[in-house]
Write an enzyme that holds these catalytic residues in place. Sequence first.
Site, mmCIF file in Angstrom:
data_model
loop_
_atom_site.group_PDB
_atom_site.id
_atom_site.type_symbol
_atom_site.label_atom_id
_atom_site.label_comp_id
_atom_site.label_asym_id
_atom_site.label_seq_id
_atom_site.Cartn_x
_atom_site.Cartn_y
_atom_site.Cartn_z
ATOM 1 N N CYS A 96 0.818 -1.215 0.000
ATOM 2 C CA CYS A 96 0.000 0.000 0.000
ATOM 3 C C CYS A 96 0.849 1.260 0.000
ATOM 4 C CB CYS A 96 -0.947 -0.002 1.189
ATOM 5 S SG CYS A 96 -1.976 -1.474 1.182
ATOM 6 N N HIS A 375 -9.893 2.577 -0.832
ATOM 7 C CA HIS A 375 -8.452 2.353 -0.810
ATOM 8 C C HIS A 375 -8.038 1.347 -1.884
ATOM 9 C CE1 HIS A 375 -4.464 1.444 0.441
ATOM 10 N NE2 HIS A 375 -4.724 0.416 1.217
ATOM 11 N N CYS A 406 0.709 3.164 5.929
ATOM 12 C CA CYS A 406 1.163 1.845 6.358
ATOM 13 C C CYS A 406 1.035 0.867 5.208
ATOM 14 C CB CYS A 406 0.347 1.372 7.554
ATOM 15 S SG CYS A 406 -1.423 1.264 7.205
#
Lengths: 420, 285
Positions: A96, A375, A406
């Site tokens: 990510c 996301h 993160c």
Amino acid sequence: MPQSPGASLRNAVIVGGNRTPFVKSGGAYAAASNQDMLTAAIDGLVARFGLAGQKVDEVVAGAVLKHTRDFNLTRESVLGSALDPHTPAVDLQQACGTGLEAVIYAANKIRLGQATTAIAGGVDSASDAPIVVKEGLRRALLKASYARKPLDRVKAFTAVRPADLAPVPPAVVEPRTGLSMGESQAQTTAKWGITRQAQDELALASHRNLARAWDSGFFDDLVTPYLKVAKDKILRPETTIEALGKLRPVFGGQDGTMTAGNSTALTDGAAVVLLAEESYAREHHWPVLARVVDAQVAASDYVTGNEDLLLAGARAIPELLERNGLGLDDFTYIEIHEAFASTVLATLAALEQNGTGTVDRAKLNVHGSSLAAGHPFAATGGRIVATLAKMLAEKGAGSKGLISICAAGGMAVTAILEAV
Amino acid sequence: MADLVFPELPSIGPLLARGVAGSIGAGRGARPVPGRAAIVASHRQDIARLSAYARVCGFTLRDHVPPTWLHVLTFPLQAALMAERDFPYALAGLVHASNSMMLHRPVSVGEELALVVRAGNARPHRKGALFDLLGEVRGRGGETVWTGTSSYLALGGKVAGASAPAEAEPAASEVALPAISQQWRLPADLGRQYAAVSGDVNPIHLNALTARVFGFKRPIIHGMWTHARVIAALEPRLPDAYTVDVEFKRPILLPGKAGFATDGSSFAVTNRDGKPYLTGSITPA
């Protein structure tokens, strides 16, 4: 101790950004591939800044869920875009953190003089994710493809058992712990005593903030409609603390506090950012939103359970602040990626515990973040960088912003932007 | 003569069947091409179908649609006109000789479109009769966003009222193209794939058995697939508005390979010997 970035380096600035609206996986972009969406995001940026037929020094992007056919995803997207085909491209992947790491890669090249213009970003589709065959069948297929004689080709499959024929759908599971990200985060949530109420409040704030930004037209020059979608579809402007409070826990068992409302949904979308050397941007009358000041990556020892999977931001941020002689109070805005509401809250708690300081919640994710926007893993960095750079530019020269994202593998990518 | 007005795009299979059946034993040839129009007043584009079309033809799935997709949307209306009892030329045995289309402006997949097709321009050809199907796509404001002309050759067909000798074929415009830059592999089932996304279920494209009935030893790919594949190859460099003209020179048998050459405005799809399957050019509007 590494030296603070010297004056001999050039300035890399964020000129602007473009993304598709983000939508829930299996929804409006179910038919679109990563390459389709990344090409669409790049072409929207090209249209916005008049780059058709122009060479950009490098395009860097990536995806987390990636097909083998996409080994050159970014270059293929460039070739499908209106950019000059002489524009080189590279794929980069850091879970990510991909999108933000791509921005850092591009900014570093610009600062070192290896590039003057660059596009950075990422894309992810959980709708069009690769389905993998089981190990037994995979080995048989490989063996058969190397076999010289037809009989050997047939023999290669004799070892295949019926169970090998079932496909393996993708899962976001940490290979070393066997825990999904949500299950890992549920442990973190319990360990740090993050309450359901606090998580739901953070989720509510994310929806309200993002809705307000959309209503004010903030995203008009950051988003291009795609496939009949003009606005983020996960956003629930009307949601309430009561509605969020009614949702059942999805991680952490019956007594868990993490729900579909305070965890990010699987999302499809793409986001890219245009970067340039500052004087070049000014000569071309491009907006100079913010410069990339510095960046720091960190990782946590999560495999043993000593530390938390998604809290490496609390390790990266103090290093980044110390090197730049800054404290949390020096930032106008702070963007902490909302993988889960409890990730943000536990990161804030960890920053307090390790003496970095307290984040003023009024500065946090002011235009919403991933809980409301969604996301699409590798696209989140580009979304946050473009959003923050524009917010800083509106605030005025000298205002600073901090980003922390993160990532799987117990990592976090952080960066500082400053309006110039 | 009443226009054919459809609430939605008609299914092509039954129209083709009717057109082929109706052509048997009908006294063909010297009647004029009916002047009626086939119309769908409001069509909402289907993203799933566009996506499948994009995959088969090699397009990136964008918010703006390829001009050949707009042709595909008008094709059922072409079939409807040709399936009418009084249409003078037999549907079976028509050869798609050339095609021309103009994209007047970028068209988004989100736009509701009006689709209109008429037949006309019947004229003698040394092998029979040529006629055109003239398509038009309009945007919500009624403005023309796309126009297309599909020229079909009716082998052995006659033209009503025409006594003049067939016009000589225009001299082929010889453009020296660079060597091929792409090689396309067309799988055996490509005709079925394209039939599924375009609705053009003409049996010459589907399998060897049905192709043989019409004189082909193997199925052939739809000319409009080859046309679309060319546009997909040129897609990133195309202007917002342009005209594209193609001539279909010979069929591509499936499975097969084809080479693609272009100088940026002219292009050709060729066989192993360099002979063209299709030639054409793009002109910015």
